[in-house]
Design an enzyme around this catalytic site. Sequence first.
Site, short mmCIF file in Angstrom:
data_model
loop_
_atom_site.label_atom_id
_atom_site.label_comp_id
_atom_site.label_asym_id
_atom_site.label_seq_id
_atom_site.Cartn_x
_atom_site.Cartn_y
_atom_site.Cartn_z
N ASP A 158 0.88 -1.21 -0.02
CA ASP A 158 -0.07 -0.05 -0.06
C ASP A 158 0.78 1.18 0.10
O ASP A 158 2.10 1.07 0.04
CB ASP A 158 -0.92 -0.14 1.41
CG ASP A 158 -2.33 0.84 0.95
OD1 ASP A 158 -3.27 0.45 1.57
OD2 ASP A 158 -2.20 1.67 0.14
C1 GLC Z 1 -4.35 4.25 0.02
C2 GLC Z 1 -5.41 2.96 0.52
C3 GLC Z 1 -5.41 2.01 -0.78
C4 GLC Z 1 -5.37 2.79 -2.05
C5 GLC Z 1 -3.89 3.55 -2.30
C6 GLC Z 1 -4.07 4.20 -3.47
O1 GLC Z 1 -3.90 4.64 1.12
O2 GLC Z 1 -5.21 2.26 1.51
O3 GLC Z 1 -6.80 1.26 -0.69
O4 GLC Z 1 -5.48 1.95 -3.30
O5 GLC Z 1 -3.67 4.10 -1.04
O6 GLC Z 1 -4.58 5.37 -3.50
#
Ligand code: GLC
Length: 740
Positions: free
Chosen positions: A268
């Site tokens: 993430d």
């Molecule tokens: C965010 C979220 C994830 C998302 C990613 C890109 O922090 O936790 O679900 O896809 O970053 O935006």
Amino acid sequence: MTAVGAEEIGNSDVVEQRIDELLNRMSLAEKIGQMSQLSAGSGYAPDYLGEGLRQGRIGAVLNVVDVETVNELQRIAVEESRLGIPLLVGRDVIHGFKTIFPIPLGQAATWNPEIVRMGARFAALEASAVGINWAFAPMIDISRDARWGRIAESFGEDTYLTSLMGVSMVQGLQGDDLSEPGSIAACAKHFAGYGAAESGRDYATTNIPENELRNVYLPPFRAAVDAGAVTLMTSFSDLDGVPATANDFLLRDVLRGEWGFTGFVVSDWDSIHQLQVHGLTADDEGSAFAAITAGVDMEMSGDVYAGQLEKLVDEGRVSIGLIDSAVASILRTKFQLGLFENPYTNPGDYPPIANEATLEAARKAASQSAVLLKNDNNALPLSVDKLARLAVIGPLADAPYEQLGTWIFDGDPNLSITPLQAIRDLVGENVEVRFVAAMQTSRSRNTEAFDAAFEAAKDSDAVLLFLGEEAILSGEAHSRANIDLPGAQAELVRRVRETGKPVIAVIQAGRPLTLTNIVDEVDAILFAWHPGTMGGPAITDLLFGVESPSGKLPATFPRMVGQIPIYYNQKNSGKPPSADRILHIDDIEERAPQTSFGMSAFHLDAGFMPLFPFGHGLSYASFEYKNIRTNQTAIARGERIVISAELSNSGTVAADEIVQLYVRDLVGSVTRPVRELKGFQRVRVEPGQTISVSFDLHSDDLAFFGRDNRRTVESGEFHVWIGGSSAAELRGEFRLVDRD
Ligand code: GLC
């Protein structure tokens, strides 16, 4: 590199051959480049990313959504780098792109996998038109805690329902052939256990015993992998002391060892660096080592891999084999997407944004997602013929942005049709509509306009109260410790109630709310979640009986937030509550003697039952279930059993009903839930009609992870229920026997 014809793009042998050929030509720096995804923003991205692209140090980007910039980034990568490897272009396409569908929790409330698949398909088409080829969806974290802001983007509390909806979203996004225009890579997230964040506080610690992890939280990911999801995203959260982004049990033992996953895992946002914040590692070098050895193939928006992996390989602490395996999994997806053959996007190759078919699919999804929680005195449906004046009150009656919900970076509120607009369109000149927002936002405590609301209601034949939460009150990092209607909304309800007029509450929110303080003050409640672009026409069609509500709750509605975690498929405990006893503290005599005799598992001030249970949802029809039966009294492993019942509609309108099948395994090597959803079907029943509904259950549907955490089917007695919610009372039984 071997050139291939369109028919060979997806051929796995050809893909593997192309991967090997390319890997053999790549330098270590170029390999590590493929493992880095950077946020591109829009506009001037080619300026600050251009050099990295030319040097092959970037394998993927995210958050760039204008097709000109995307094509320019692809052009630099393909035409100005040594090996010309095209980019993955990721985006949070969670419940629509420009045209927004209901939030996933609302889509789950349709109990219609086809609705979810279609929504994802339309979203993939709209996103593909700007060059996006990777969606960070489906989010399939099981959530039993309505305080958690991200319950909005989940499919709720049930493993079976979430698994089906997650698979449907994967199918919608990836289509039948990933290389087809309009098909984009899915990303099952957040692996794993994120929804168990302590106290529903986002990013907080999760402690989940392996048996619970395997029986509740992992099955939706297994289903998504088996359905062909080509990527997974790790969760931010700490799982039993090892953050998911460094959790080799999850990423190596389970995902690849047990499930045979051959796609790739992305972290993430900056979650590799966060391993230091968690306190698992001391520095970037330690974080890079922990993540790559655990099985994270690509880093999202961080520089840990770019800064540390080459040194770790040179020092022999990370094998080049590990790097090659990660890069191969990333290249596999790029080959499968056909990016080497077609790296550029021509918007003209795609259907127009927000076309009629897309808007109709969004309306249908919103219509089937709304749940009729209460309808006393047949307050609904409204009839234009019986209304001269209608009061429309509340801050969410005319909020085109708010009705879209969370995670709608690219949603276009100009496309929204609000309930107020749709009501005016439907009633035309026949009914005088009097609109009073009454509150500036749902959080407002200013009651100055409540008199105006009272006057509008007093002079009307019925009142529609549009209440709930704005989009920002749910979603990532937006958890609430109090899940009542925010602000002075409950006071507004009471003020309007004083008029004695029929009051219908239409609630838009990103989570189950505790409605106990208003549930007796209104005649009807239609819970519409955040319904998306077409929420207005969908809600209006339901309010005026053009459609009958058919939605069913995908998550439990507590009486009080203190009951959380509360969910239907709980364990029985050794002292299960026998009746819904709510001992109000002031009901207890002066000196209540201490005793545990006769006591059971409930809260003195809330009982143990929810306000509305999982699977609950009313209709304008009147459904009754009777005559449950099984086609045999016992089955052995490998055999099937058919459970049937009769469903009647004693009402005056035809309507859909989501018939649900629940099963209880009375005795197991580990304790088993008091009920588990094992099947559901949408049926239409005409007024006065009785139909037979049946479910065909295989013994394998009874499998679970037992005391040794291995999947098993154990003999014994089973109870089954068929009904319109998890509170179904029509019960049957059968045995599973050891028959050799
Ligand atoms: C965010 C979220 C994830 C998302 C990613 C890109 O922090 O936790 O679900 O896809 O970053 O935006």
